[in-house]
Design a protein around this motif. Structure first.
Motif, short mmCIF file in Angstrom:
data_model
loop_
_atom_site.label_atom_id
_atom_site.label_comp_id
_atom_site.label_asym_id
_atom_site.label_seq_id
_atom_site.Cartn_x
_atom_site.Cartn_y
_atom_site.Cartn_z
N LEU A 57 0.85 -1.18 0.00
CA LEU A 57 0.00 0.00 0.00
C LEU A 57 0.89 1.23 0.00
N PRO A 58 0.43 2.35 -0.59
CA PRO A 58 1.27 3.54 -0.71
C PRO A 58 1.63 4.15 0.64
N ASP A 59 2.91 4.48 0.81
CA ASP A 59 3.37 5.24 1.97
C ASP A 59 3.25 6.73 1.67
N THR A 60 3.18 7.53 2.71
CA THR A 60 3.20 8.98 2.56
C THR A 60 4.63 9.45 2.38
N ILE A 61 4.88 10.26 1.35
CA ILE A 61 6.22 10.79 1.11
C ILE A 61 6.16 12.31 0.98
N ASP A 62 7.29 12.95 1.29
CA ASP A 62 7.40 14.40 1.14
C ASP A 62 7.94 14.70 -0.26
N ALA A 63 7.78 15.94 -0.72
CA ALA A 63 8.23 16.28 -2.06
C ALA A 63 8.53 17.76 -2.17
N ASP A 64 9.51 18.09 -3.04
CA ASP A 64 9.86 19.48 -3.33
C ASP A 64 8.87 20.13 -4.29
N PHE A 65 8.07 19.32 -4.98
CA PHE A 65 7.12 19.85 -5.95
C PHE A 65 5.97 18.86 -6.04
N ASP A 66 4.86 19.26 -6.67
CA ASP A 66 3.70 18.37 -6.67
C ASP A 66 3.14 18.06 -8.05
N LYS A 67 3.66 18.72 -9.10
CA LYS A 67 3.15 18.45 -10.45
C LYS A 67 4.29 18.23 -11.42
N LEU A 68 4.05 17.36 -12.41
CA LEU A 68 5.07 17.04 -13.40
C LEU A 68 4.79 17.75 -14.73
N ALA A 86 12.39 22.43 -14.13
CA ALA A 86 13.34 21.34 -14.27
C ALA A 86 12.79 20.34 -15.27
N SER A 87 13.67 19.49 -15.79
CA SER A 87 13.22 18.54 -16.80
C SER A 87 14.06 17.27 -16.77
N MET A 88 13.54 16.24 -17.38
CA MET A 88 14.20 14.96 -17.64
C MET A 88 14.36 14.06 -16.42
N LEU A 89 14.47 14.62 -15.21
CA LEU A 89 14.91 13.80 -14.09
C LEU A 89 14.42 14.35 -12.76
N PHE A 90 14.02 13.44 -11.85
CA PHE A 90 13.87 13.78 -10.44
C PHE A 90 14.31 12.58 -9.63
N THR A 91 14.55 12.78 -8.33
CA THR A 91 15.06 11.70 -7.49
C THR A 91 14.20 11.53 -6.25
N TYR A 92 14.24 10.33 -5.72
CA TYR A 92 13.62 10.05 -4.43
C TYR A 92 14.72 9.68 -3.45
N ASN A 93 14.87 10.49 -2.40
CA ASN A 93 15.87 10.26 -1.37
C ASN A 93 15.30 9.26 -0.36
N ILE A 94 15.84 8.05 -0.37
CA ILE A 94 15.29 6.98 0.47
C ILE A 94 15.43 7.32 1.95
N GLU A 148 15.66 10.20 3.48
CA GLU A 148 14.81 11.31 3.92
C GLU A 148 13.35 11.14 3.52
N ASN A 149 13.04 10.06 2.78
CA ASN A 149 11.67 9.80 2.33
C ASN A 149 11.10 11.03 1.62
N LYS A 150 11.84 11.49 0.63
CA LYS A 150 11.46 12.75 -0.01
C LYS A 150 11.80 12.73 -1.49
N VAL A 151 10.87 13.20 -2.32
CA VAL A 151 11.12 13.41 -3.74
C VAL A 151 11.79 14.76 -3.92
N GLU A 152 12.91 14.76 -4.65
CA GLU A 152 13.69 15.97 -4.81
C GLU A 152 13.80 16.35 -6.29
N GLU A 153 13.79 17.65 -6.54
CA GLU A 153 13.97 18.13 -7.91
C GLU A 153 15.42 17.90 -8.33
#
Length: 374
Positions: free
Chosen positions: A89-100, A137-145, A147-152
């Motif tokens: 089931l999906p976990d809650t994660i933090d993110a630097d942005f919310d739309k692609l 930003a374009s082409m790429l984003f990362t998920y920091n395991i 810190e449980n966070k999506v980063e630009e």
């Protein structure tokens, strides 16, 4: 008369029930994949069936599942990329942005793959997004395991790149197989400090590049396998004495460098390749393949948790008869085992996680499944 009326009412209820089931199967056609498979709904609280997204890519690392994909139903980052817990089931994660997407939604973002590197999940594709501080930003984003966070990630913002074909780990570094605005192919190191040099492939007509440990392989014209030789800084044909062969994938499995294609006058398919230029089939029932289609949309290879899977649309012998079908095969021991065939909907991706087999199929919505067969 009363008995007749009751019988008529029963028939009407039966017909209504059948019609309802038919409608459910029409609207929820993911129900076609039954028997050996358990459906795993991936949804946010309050979503209806029609809101469920379709996913394209699966990745497992250290027992964790990562799920990603983009289509017309996905508009937000929290739908395009998910981290699943042990209950899938999906976990809650933090993110630097919310739309692609760019603010005016001019460009549609398409995720094309995921790769693990140094405690981060790198997600690449035809991506366009506006970050929280209104930069693009374009082409790429990362998920920091950790810190449980999506980063630009802005790595490709100022590089002449129109497409990222894939990410790979090579000599301990993260590299990208890309294409620029002039349609020239290029290898770019994302993690390097400048000390690692990569071969120039701008004049080559490579359809794919593979990194296996410290060796680079590529698929050249007519699906011929070429190898980069550091001593001469040249790409050389592998086994030049073999003219009648085709290669589609090169990968590492169980400390072997393996390839999938049509070898030895099309009589071998899943093989081990060596530095000496020799090949050897690794499956005793390799001849159950009729021929490998030279199209990575038709057949795919995935090594996950030390397990080797081959899946897609191709011809394979089952019960003494060769049939063209949707197959999921696993290499077990020294032979290819059919996990599933005659699938109603083809498989997009597969992983092994904590001993389970998970797949996503080509259904348009909510397409994650767990294998529960023997």
């Amino acid at each position: 008369m009363i008995r007749f009326i009751l019988l008529l009412m029963s028939m009407c209820l039966f017909l209504l029930s059948c019609n309802k089931e038919d409608n459910q199967l029409t609207n929820n056609s993911f129900l076609k994949l039954q028997g050996n498979w358990q459906h795993l709904p991936v949804q946010n609280v309050g979503q209806t069936y029609d809101d469920h997204p379709s996913y394209d890519y699966l990745l497992s690392h250290d027992g964790q599942v990562y799920l990603s994909g983009t289509n017309d139903d996905i508009t937000n980052l929290d739908e395009a990329f998910k981290v699943l817990n042990n209950a899938y089931l999906p976990d809650t994660i933090d993110a630097d942005f919310d739309k692609l997407f760019i603010n005016d939604l001019t460009y549609k973002s398409l995720i094309r793959g995921m790769h693990y590197f140094q405690n981060k999940i790198y997600v690449w594709g035809d991506l366009h997004y506006t970050t929280s501080n209104n930069t693009e930003a374009s082409m790429l984003f990362t998920y920091n395991i950790e810190e449980n966070k999506v980063e630009e990630n802005h790595f490709f913002n100022n590089i002449d790149t129109r497409k990222v074909h894939k990410l790979m780990t090579y000599k301990g570094e993260l590299i990208a197989f890309t294409e620029n605005e002039q349609y020239q192919k290029k290898l770019i190191c994302i993690s390097c400090d400048g000390s690692t040099s990569l071969p120039d492939i701008s004049s080559e007509n490579f359809s794919d590049v593979f990194a296996v440990d410290d060796q680079l392989y590529a698929i050249g014209g007519n699906h011929k396998l070429v190898v980069f030789e550091e001593a001469t800084s040249l790409w050389q044909l592998y086994t030049p004495n073999l003219n009648n062969y085709q290669t589609l994938y090169v990968f590492k499995y169980n400390n072997m460098t393996c390839a999938l294609g049509n070898w030895a006058n099309y009589s071998n398919h899943l093989i081990e390749i060596t530095d000496s230029g020799t090949i050897a089939p690794i499956a005793i029932n390799d001849d159950h393949f009729y021929s490998i289609p030279m199209n990575d949309y038709k057949i795919k290879v995935k090594v996950s948790e030390g397990r080797l899977f081959i899946f897609g649309d191709f011809s394979f012998k089952v019960g003494g008869t060769t049939n063209y079908d949707n197959y999921l095969l696993e290499y077990v021991g020294n032979k290819l085992v059919v996990i599933e065939n005659n699938l109603a909907i083809p498989i997009k991706d597969v992983i092994s996680v904590n001993g389970d087999i998970l797949i996503i199929n080509s259904h348009s919505v909510d397409n994650l499944w767990k294998y529960i067969g023997n």
